[in-house]
Write a protein that holds these residues in place. Structure first.
Motif, short mmCIF file in Angstrom:
data_model
loop_
_atom_site.label_atom_id
_atom_site.label_comp_id
_atom_site.label_asym_id
_atom_site.label_seq_id
_atom_site.Cartn_x
_atom_site.Cartn_y
_atom_site.Cartn_z
N VAL A 156 46.51 6.22 26.21
CA VAL A 156 45.49 5.93 27.21
C VAL A 156 45.82 6.53 28.57
CG1 VAL A 156 44.16 4.09 28.32
CG2 VAL A 156 45.09 3.74 26.00
N GLY A 157 44.82 7.13 29.19
CA GLY A 157 44.90 7.54 30.58
C GLY A 157 44.04 6.62 31.41
N ILE A 158 44.50 6.27 32.61
CA ILE A 158 43.74 5.38 33.49
C ILE A 158 43.30 6.14 34.74
CG2 ILE A 158 43.82 3.30 34.93
CD1 ILE A 158 45.83 2.12 33.00
N LEU A 159 42.01 6.09 35.01
CA LEU A 159 41.47 6.57 36.28
C LEU A 159 41.27 5.33 37.15
CD1 LEU A 159 38.81 9.15 35.01
CD2 LEU A 159 41.02 9.66 36.10
N MET A 160 42.02 5.26 38.24
CA MET A 160 42.07 4.03 39.04
C MET A 160 41.41 4.26 40.38
SD MET A 160 45.52 1.82 39.60
CE MET A 160 45.52 0.22 40.39
N ILE A 173 40.41 6.74 27.65
CA ILE A 173 40.43 6.70 29.12
C ILE A 173 39.79 5.39 29.58
CG2 ILE A 173 39.59 7.77 31.24
CD1 ILE A 173 39.56 10.44 29.74
N PHE A 174 40.48 4.71 30.48
CA PHE A 174 39.96 3.50 31.10
C PHE A 174 39.73 3.79 32.58
CE2 PHE A 174 41.16 -0.68 33.23
CZ PHE A 174 39.87 -1.21 33.14
N ASP A 190 34.06 13.72 21.40
CA ASP A 190 34.48 12.98 20.22
C ASP A 190 35.99 12.73 20.20
OD1 ASP A 190 35.09 15.65 19.89
OD2 ASP A 190 34.68 15.68 17.75
N GLN A 191 36.72 13.26 21.17
CA GLN A 191 38.17 13.09 21.21
C GLN A 191 38.60 11.84 21.96
OE1 GLN A 191 40.42 16.53 22.43
NE2 GLN A 191 39.03 17.97 21.40
N TYR A 192 37.66 11.20 22.69
CA TYR A 192 38.07 10.11 23.58
C TYR A 192 37.23 8.85 23.39
CZ TYR A 192 40.28 14.01 25.99
OH TYR A 192 41.03 15.12 26.29
N CYS A 193 37.92 7.73 23.53
CA CYS A 193 37.25 6.45 23.74
C CYS A 193 37.28 6.20 25.24
CB CYS A 193 37.97 5.32 22.99
SG CYS A 193 37.32 3.67 23.36
N ILE A 194 36.10 6.14 25.87
CA ILE A 194 36.02 5.99 27.32
C ILE A 194 35.38 4.65 27.65
CG2 ILE A 194 35.08 6.92 29.47
CD1 ILE A 194 35.02 9.67 28.13
N ILE A 195 36.07 3.86 28.44
CA ILE A 195 35.55 2.56 28.88
C ILE A 195 35.67 2.49 30.40
CG2 ILE A 195 35.92 0.06 28.86
CD1 ILE A 195 36.77 0.27 25.97
#
Length: 319
Positions: A164-168, A225-226, A247-252
């Motif tokens: 997971v990568g986080i954009l904060m 990515i969160f 299709d490579q990412y689950c983005i929430i």
């Protein structure tokens, strides 16, 4: 003092729903003004012009119409805690009847809130609390719980396996920190969920887009990515779509900005954690009126709650 977390809808005895531009909740049904009180309130907005806060201001306008009050918006156009402090002090100097603000940095804003209260001006926080300050009430999201719910949703959507990568949206902003803490706590239950990078977007779409692109290029192993602010899921979705790798990412993400909702409909973004800024804004004004008139609720913290929006409910959650 112990503070109880309660559900705002129980406090007010009404069911709320959120819509950008309009509100279908019971708040909007109270059309008649009780009386023209003439109270002057100042809303110290952390980012003037951001869509999320514009929705909150619609709630304030509805409460003004009911209570016969006048709420004016001030604040910076980008994150600037020092400017927020100056605006609170300016409101005190102007001898307004009440102040609404969002505690972007509770430590920095606490003394300014104290100065307002010492001058006889009540303060209500919305969206993000300053629990150790002299504010009268907080109405908004439990950011930790919201982050935890987002983490649980991501784990479910990825079958408990993701890097997971986080954009904060503000690395030091207390609401963003609480969301990340809750998110991380949820992931602790899954040994194959790993956070590999966190980037600060300052709740800015352009910066978020740049950071999302850099993350995707630097960490090819990243699969989720969160985003903690209202612009972060939009940024990640935009980059993934342009690169042809959705299709490579689950983005929430957070909040129901129209672009985010459209990305959910298109399958680019998987979910978003929807808060209730309209209700927060309405309650900000209402709680100030009640504080001035001595009839506010006993509980100091009012949790307005969140809804997880996915493709299954993106066109029905407002109902």
């Amino acid at each position: 003092m112990n503070k109880k977390i309660i559900n705002a809808m129980l406090v007010l005895g009404m069911t709320a729903g959120l819509a950008a531009g309009t509100c279908t909740s019971a708040f909007a049904e109270e059309a008649e003004t009780e009386e023209a009180r003439g109270y002057r309130f100042t809303w110290v907005n952390p980012i003037v012009g951001l869509e999320y806060w514009s929705i909150a201001e619609e709630g304030m306008a509805a409460a003004d119409a009911k209570y016969g009050t006048d709420t004016q918006t001030v604040g910076p156009t980008e994150i600037n805690v020092d400017e927020m402090v100056k605006q609170i002090d300016a409101a005190v100097a102007a001898q307004v009847d009440g102040i609404i603000t969002m505690a972007l940095d509770p430590t920095a804003l606490g003394p300014a809130i104290q100065r307002a209260v010492d001058a006889g001006i009540p303060v209500v926080c919305i969206d993000t609390d300053a629990p150790d300050s002299a504010r009268s009430y907080y109405a908004g999201t439990s950011n930790y719980d919201a982050g935890f719910q987002a983490g649980q949703t991501m784990a479910e959507m990825t079958d408990g396996k993701a890097k997971v990568g986080i954009l904060m949206g503000g690395i030091n902003a207390s609401n963003m920190v609480s969301r990340v803490e809750g998110f991380k706590a949820a992931l602790e239950e899954y040994q194959d969920m790993e956070i590999i990078v966190t980037e600060d977007t300052n709740a800015d779409l352009l910066i978020g887009t740049q950071k999302a692109q850099a993350m995707m290029q630097t960490y090819p192993e990243m699969t989720a990515i969160f985003g903690t602010s209202s612009t972060d899921a939009q940024a990640a979705g935009k980059v993934a779509e342009e690169m042809g790798i959705t299709d490579q990412y689950c983005i929430i993400g957070f909040d129901d900005m129209e672009d985010t909702l459209n990305y959910i409909r298109e399958g680019v973004v998987d979910a978003t954690t929807v808060q209730k800024p309209y209700e927060m804004g309405y309650l900000g004004v209402e709680l100030l009126v009640q504080t001035i008139e001595g009839n506010g609720p006993e509980e100091q913290v009012i949790d307005t709650g969140v809804t997880m929006v996915t493709a299954d409910n993106v066109d029905s959650y407002k109902e």
